[in-house]
Design a protein around this motif. Structure first.
Motif: not given
Length: 422
Positions: A140, A283, A142, A97, A146-147, A95, A150, A80, A152-154
């Motif tokens: 993904r 995404t 998790p 990705p 790392p968040n 935000d 993405t 990260s 925070g996307q799946a």
């Protein structure tokens, strides 16, 4: 006094940002023997440059490297702290990705959730287009991704570049690299090392110069994870929709027309469907923010499509007459258009306008326009034009990706009528 001046000069040198190092890498000196994940490198200069770049990356720094699409700003994808430097260097929104780049299918498997199996469609696409300019969305894990990658996307976007320098760097670094285009966020993507140096000199430690990019536009991003089995093109790019459709038909149905096998539909975002929620929380890169804009205004000239309701067209003579400066000082206007465009008949030496021309190749070869688009925008910007005009091209094959980028770059659109006698 002399001692004080010397001290000030020393402090200035110490505090001044270090200039970026530019190292040449020869793509022809790199090969990947079958079954071997590490490259063979016949040039010591290229080997040394890759080793130095890998050292920077493993020290959690960013490095710029060439891909077949555009130059990328890379950092370790699974760290990260390293990936965060991509966002701070580019001024990239958090935000938006990042795409993860791998050098082998073995490396890909280390990133995927346990038990995940690629669909027949994904198997067909990777068989034909990897390594290459195709990005696929995967589930993904998790615990691995790392968040920050993405937003925070799946799902996570992954591709395997075909450029020898890119693939070798990932392999030598021994880890996947997150890498958006190597430019200040919002500007045209770089397709040459000098584009990067002009934009980011002093902000990055190292650029690997592997020559001009062959494709010239970012990768095609595909989402094949929906329950209906259809393929959604989230961002058109280096692999065309027509190529994807051909490969799916070839691999899944053996090229046969009369078959009971269901071939996935290939749906293009904003052409065939809309997804407002995904546009707000994307995404994949290139969906939410304005991109590819030089520092001067850009106007799109529609010469082959009709204006929408309520919008009038203007005769070509009236439009070009309107560009002439009334002040007596010559305006500098850049023009990007196909080699065989009718536009060039009207780009003449006139009082009030100094023309800067950049051709995008023949109308029948949109792949050339794709390769030249970003270089054209950056070249005209460097030449100090006051305005850039881009003529539309047909949205077929690579033309779909070209117009996707053009629409994100322009601030104004005008509809031009070649037949009017005004």
């Amino acid at each position: 006094m002399f001692l004080l001046q010397a001290l000030r000069r020393a402090c200035a040198r110490y505090l001044a940002p270090a200039r970026t190092q530019l190292l040449r890498c020869d793509p022809d000196a790199i090969s990947f023997p079958p079954g071997n994940h590490l490259p063979d490198i016949s040039s010591q200069q290229t080997s040394d440059a890759l080793s130095l770049a890998a050292q920077h990356l493993n020290s959690l720094n960013v490095v710029v490297f060439p891909t077949e699409t555009v130059y990328g700003l890379g950092a370790l994808a699974l760290k990260s702290d390293a990936s965060a430097k991509i966002f701070s260097t580019k001024g990239r929104p958090a935000d938006n990705p990042l795409i993860v780049h791998v050098s082998s299918f073995t490396m890909l498997q280390t990133l995927l959730p346990p038990g995940y199996t690629m669909s027949p469609a994904y198997q067909a696409l990777t068989k034909h287009f990897w390594p290459g300019a195709l990005t696929l969305l995967f589930p993904r894990d998790p615990h691995i991704i790392p968040n920050i990658i993405t937003a925070g996307q799946a799902t996570v976007a992954i591709r395997m570049p075909s450029h020898p320098v890119a693939r070798a760097l990932i392999a030598v670094t021994n880890g996947p690299l997150a890498a958006p285009s190597a430019n200040t966020s919002g500007k045209p993507s770089p397709t040459k090392a000098e584009h990067v140096l002009r934009d980011l000199d002093g902000k990055i430690p190292l650029i690997l110069d592997g020559g001009p990019c062959d494709v010239g536009l970012e990768s095609t991003v595909v989402d094949g994870l929906h329950a209906d089995g259809n393929i959604r093109v989230l961002r058109p790019g280096g692999i065309t929709v027509e190529e994807i459709e051909r490969v799916l038909k070839l691999e899944l149905a053996g090229g046969k027309e009369d078959t009971d096998i269901v071939i996935p539909k290939v749906l293009v975002h904003r052409r065939d469907y809309r997804d407002e929620a995904m546009e707000q929380a994307p995404t994949t890169p290139g969906m939410k923010y304005r991109h590819y804009s030089p520092s001067v205004p850009v106007t799109l000239l529609h010469t082959s499509t009709q204006p929408p309701d309520g919008q009038d067209s203007i005769s070509v003579t009236s439009f070009f007459a309107s560009l002439h400066s009334a002040s007596g000082a010559k305006a500098k206007v850049g023009v990007l258009a196909s080699t065989d465009s009718k536009i060039w008949e009207h780009v003449k030496v006139e009082d009030g306008v100094k023309w800067h021309k950049y051709t995008l190749g023949p109308v029948a070869e949109p792949a050339v326009a794709a390769q030249r688009l970003f270089d054209g925008l950056l070249t005209l910007e460097q030449e100090g034009v006051d305005l850039i005009l881009i003529e539309e091209i047909l949205e077929e094959r690579e033309g779909l990706a070209v117009m996707n980028r053009v629409r994100k770059a322009v601030g104004e659109s005008r509809w031009i009528d070649f037949n009017s006698c005004e």
